[in-house]
Design a protein around this motif. Structure first.
Motif, PDB file in Angstrom:
ATOM      1  N   LYS A 166     -11.274 -18.519  17.219  1.00  0.00           N
ATOM      2  CA  LYS A 166     -10.122 -18.743  16.357  1.00  0.00           C
ATOM      3  C   LYS A 166     -10.027 -17.586  15.371  1.00  0.00           C
ATOM      4  O   LYS A 166     -11.006 -17.193  14.751  1.00  0.00           O
ATOM      5  CB  LYS A 166     -10.263 -20.069  15.607  1.00  0.00           C
ATOM      6  N   ARG A 167      -8.824 -17.050  15.246  1.00  0.00           N
ATOM      7  CA  ARG A 167      -8.594 -15.904  14.357  1.00  0.00           C
ATOM      8  C   ARG A 167      -8.299 -16.444  12.951  1.00  0.00           C
ATOM      9  O   ARG A 167      -7.355 -17.204  12.755  1.00  0.00           O
ATOM     10  CB  ARG A 167      -7.441 -15.053  14.883  1.00  0.00           C
ATOM     11  N   VAL A 168      -9.103 -16.026  11.979  1.00  0.00           N
ATOM     12  CA  VAL A 168      -9.107 -16.646  10.659  1.00  0.00           C
ATOM     13  C   VAL A 168      -8.699 -15.657   9.577  1.00  0.00           C
ATOM     14  O   VAL A 168      -9.145 -14.499   9.579  1.00  0.00           O
ATOM     15  CB  VAL A 168     -10.513 -17.210  10.331  1.00  0.00           C
ATOM     16  N   ILE A 169      -7.885 -16.131   8.653  1.00  0.00           N
ATOM     17  CA  ILE A 169      -7.606 -15.431   7.398  1.00  0.00           C
ATOM     18  C   ILE A 169      -8.403 -16.139   6.311  1.00  0.00           C
ATOM     19  O   ILE A 169      -8.257 -17.351   6.111  1.00  0.00           O
ATOM     20  CB  ILE A 169      -6.107 -15.467   7.038  1.00  0.00           C
ATOM     21  N   VAL A 220     -10.045 -12.022  10.703  1.00  0.00           N
ATOM     22  CA  VAL A 220      -9.171 -10.889  11.002  1.00  0.00           C
ATOM     23  C   VAL A 220      -8.504 -10.341   9.750  1.00  0.00           C
ATOM     24  O   VAL A 220      -7.856  -9.283   9.814  1.00  0.00           O
ATOM     25  CB  VAL A 220      -8.102 -11.292  12.031  1.00  0.00           C
ATOM     26  N   ALA A 270      -0.886 -13.769   8.334  1.00  0.00           N
ATOM     27  CA  ALA A 270      -1.204 -14.563   9.518  1.00  0.00           C
ATOM     28  C   ALA A 270      -0.263 -14.225  10.671  1.00  0.00           C
ATOM     29  O   ALA A 270      -0.677 -14.120  11.825  1.00  0.00           O
ATOM     30  CB  ALA A 270      -1.120 -16.049   9.186  1.00  0.00           C
ATOM     31  N   ALA A 322      -3.115 -14.715  13.447  1.00  0.00           N
ATOM     32  CA  ALA A 322      -4.139 -15.703  13.085  1.00  0.00           C
ATOM     33  C   ALA A 322      -3.661 -17.108  13.422  1.00  0.00           C
ATOM     34  O   ALA A 322      -2.457 -17.380  13.461  1.00  0.00           O
ATOM     35  CB  ALA A 322      -4.468 -15.601  11.602  1.00  0.00           C
ATOM     36  N   ASP A 323      -4.610 -17.990  13.691  1.00  0.00           N
ATOM     37  CA  ASP A 323      -4.269 -19.396  13.914  1.00  0.00           C
ATOM     38  C   ASP A 323      -4.996 -20.325  12.963  1.00  0.00           C
ATOM     39  O   ASP A 323      -4.878 -21.541  13.062  1.00  0.00           O
ATOM     40  CB  ASP A 323      -4.553 -19.817  15.363  1.00  0.00           C
ATOM     41  N   THR A 324      -5.775 -19.756  12.011  1.00  0.00           N
ATOM     42  CA  THR A 324      -6.530 -20.565  11.062  1.00  0.00           C
ATOM     43  C   THR A 324      -6.564 -19.870   9.714  1.00  0.00           C
ATOM     44  O   THR A 324      -6.657 -18.638   9.647  1.00  0.00           O
ATOM     45  CB  THR A 324      -7.976 -20.788  11.559  1.00  0.00           C
ATOM     46  N   LEU A 334      -0.729 -23.510  12.055  1.00  0.00           N
ATOM     47  CA  LEU A 334      -1.920 -22.902  11.457  1.00  0.00           C
ATOM     48  C   LEU A 334      -2.847 -24.002  10.951  1.00  0.00           C
ATOM     49  O   LEU A 334      -2.416 -24.898  10.214  1.00  0.00           O
ATOM     50  CB  LEU A 334      -1.535 -21.986  10.297  1.00  0.00           C
TER      51      LEU A 334
END
Length: 491
Positions: free
Chosen positions: A164-167, A193, A223, A228-230, A256
């Motif tokens: 999972k791509r996270v901010i 990310v 995002a 990003a998805d999280t 998100l």
């Protein structure tokens, strides 16, 4: 999403916003969770078929009632349905933590209760095979199948897939800490990310990380731009409560996922609970249990297992003892004073893997120490004998510590047993390692052993102390075998 023991992250369900806003079009949710869940469903169907074949194959000759086989035919589709009902396929529990396995056990209990009631109500006799052997075997096969699938998932994550791509959002120090931990514990499935921090922290964070850095108002734009998805918010965010509320409203309809790190880095698992007080949700943190019936059970299990292991390994003990005695002058066993629970001292036993005067020669080698903390480690230690090098690689030199476990000074699982000289330099936080018995194996053993930095080894020991459970002990023992066979960090 389930949190790893060292990264306590809580899902936040967004409350209803006072006004409906047009949701920005962001990247959709990751596609790997449904595919992974579908794979688990298939594995569980195969597990039900295999369990049915085993029961019918072993017990059909002694069971005259023909209902046994049809009963398992019915249970094959019921098993994945029960698992789905208990949440075993929920994306929150896939890949990390023990919740997935607990839900398999819960489904097995429901299946036992349901089948027992149904067969009793219909006055059908299917024998004890179904209850005593069939359902437990079904649950065990499913657990093993899920564990195998998890190993494949973690291997994919190591290669940068199924993440999972996270901010990460918050104040600079807290953001950097969470980024470092998520990067280090990649098996959690979260790939950072980008970061969004306060205006005062932007330049410092930009200097300390190569990740894109934005402001607290740039979360949605970043995002969208980074796919990003999280979004993970640290507990130290500026005006945390109001900001978090507004952010949750902004994320509505965007797919998100919003996560909140409570800031209790080494406290996780069963000690964390959300408790509503008159509509106000608060994070409840239970006190760690260092006494009580669970510790009594742990002591009984440890000593019983040590006794059985000593009996079964007696020939191996004899062979190792002869190898040590015939290849190097001196005693077979090495005795060293270590510090145990609550500061008590005991004599730890090991098969001697070094020359007899190894302790006296340590001072001359101190300048070559490759450890960054209180430990003394050399990858190529001239004091180690040829047989000792082999024993250390397979951790066989540690086997005599089973006698320490049997005597009660050590446990099978626990923090690494420290030397008195190390304990003398402990601060108050590191001293918490002494609240439980040291272990023959532990989180340090399955996480790299001598390759671990001192700070990381301490963090793992404190994580164990703060979150100990019997289930965690079993998990560590299970993973110790693979760590030993792989010889990770063994020298």
């Amino acid at each position: 999403m389930s949190s790893t023991p060292g990264t306590a992250v809580l899902n936040v369900v967004s409350p209803s916003a006072p006004a409906v806003q047009e949701a920005p079009q962001l990247r959709g949710p990751s596609t790997w969770p449904p595919r992974y869940a579908a794979t688990l469903v298939l594995l569980d169907i195969l597990a039900a078929v295999l369990a049915g074949v085993l029961v019918v194959g072993f017990f059909q000759p002694t069971v005259t009632d023909p209902i046994l086989f049809p009963a398992f035919v019915v249970l094959v589709p019921m098993w994945p349905l029960l698992l789905a009902a208990t949440g075993a396929y929920s994306a929150r529990f896939l890949g990390t933590g023990s919740d997935e396995y607990l839900r398999i056990a819960r489904a097995a209990l429901v299946l036992l209760a349901f089948s027992g009631f149904a067969f009793y109500a219909a006055q059908l006799y299917v024998g004890r095979a179904l209850v005593v052997f069939g359902v437990p075997m079904l649950a065990l096969i499913s657990v093993l199948a899920h564990a195998a699938a998890r190993r494949v998932l973690r291997a994919l994550r190591d290669r940068g897939r199924c993440l999972k791509r996270v901010i990460v959002v918050g104040r600079g120090g807290a953001v950097l800490g969470l980024v470092d931990q998520l990067t280090r514990e990649r098996f959690a499935g979260l790939q950072v990310v980008g970061t969004c921090v306060t205006a005062a922290d932007r330049s410092r964070v930009a200097q300390l990380t190569e990740l894109p850095v934005g402001g607290l108002d740039d979360v949605l734009e970043m995002a969208r731009r980074l796919g990003a998805d999280t979004v993970a918010v640290t507990s130290a965010s500026e005006t945390a409560a109001e900001y978090l509320r507004q952010l949750s409203w902004q994320l509505e309809g965007t797919d998100l996922e919003l996560l909140v790190a409570p800031g209790l880095i080494e406290v996780a698992g069963p000690r964390l609970h959300i408790r509503p007080f008159e509509g106000l949700p608060l994070l409840s943190v239970e006190q760690p249990k260092f006494e009580g019936w669970r510790r009594v059970v742990k002591g009984v299990v440890d000593r019983s297992a040590a006794l059985v292991a000593l009996v079964l390994a007696a020939p191996l003990f004899l062979a190792i003892g002869l190898a040590v005695a015939l290849t190097s002058p001196g005693p077979v066993l090495y005795r060293q004073e270590r510090v145990g629970v609550n500061g008590s001292r005991f004599t730890m036993l090991k098969f001697r893997s070094m020359v007899v005067d190894a302790d006296e020669r340590r001072a001359a080698l101190h300048g070559q120490n490759q450890s960054d903390g209180l430990l003394f480690k050399l990858r190529v230690d001239p004091r180690v004998t040829p047989v000792g090098r082999w024993l250390r690689r397979l951790s066989l030199d540690e086997l005599p510590q089973l006698l320490n476990v049997l005597g009660g000074s050590m446990a099978l699982v626990g923090p690494r047993p420290p030397l008195p000289a190390e304990v003398a330099q402990y601060d108050s936080s590191v001293s918490r390692r002494l609240l439980v018995k040291p272990g023959l194996t532990g989180l340090w053993q399955i996480s790299g052993r001598s390759d671990l930095a001192w700070e990381e080894a301490v963090r793992l020991d404190l994580r164990y102390v703060e979150n100990w459970t019997l289930a965690m002990d079993l998990k560590i023992i299970w993973k110790t075998a693979s760590a030993v066979l792989a010889s990770r960090g063994a020298y």
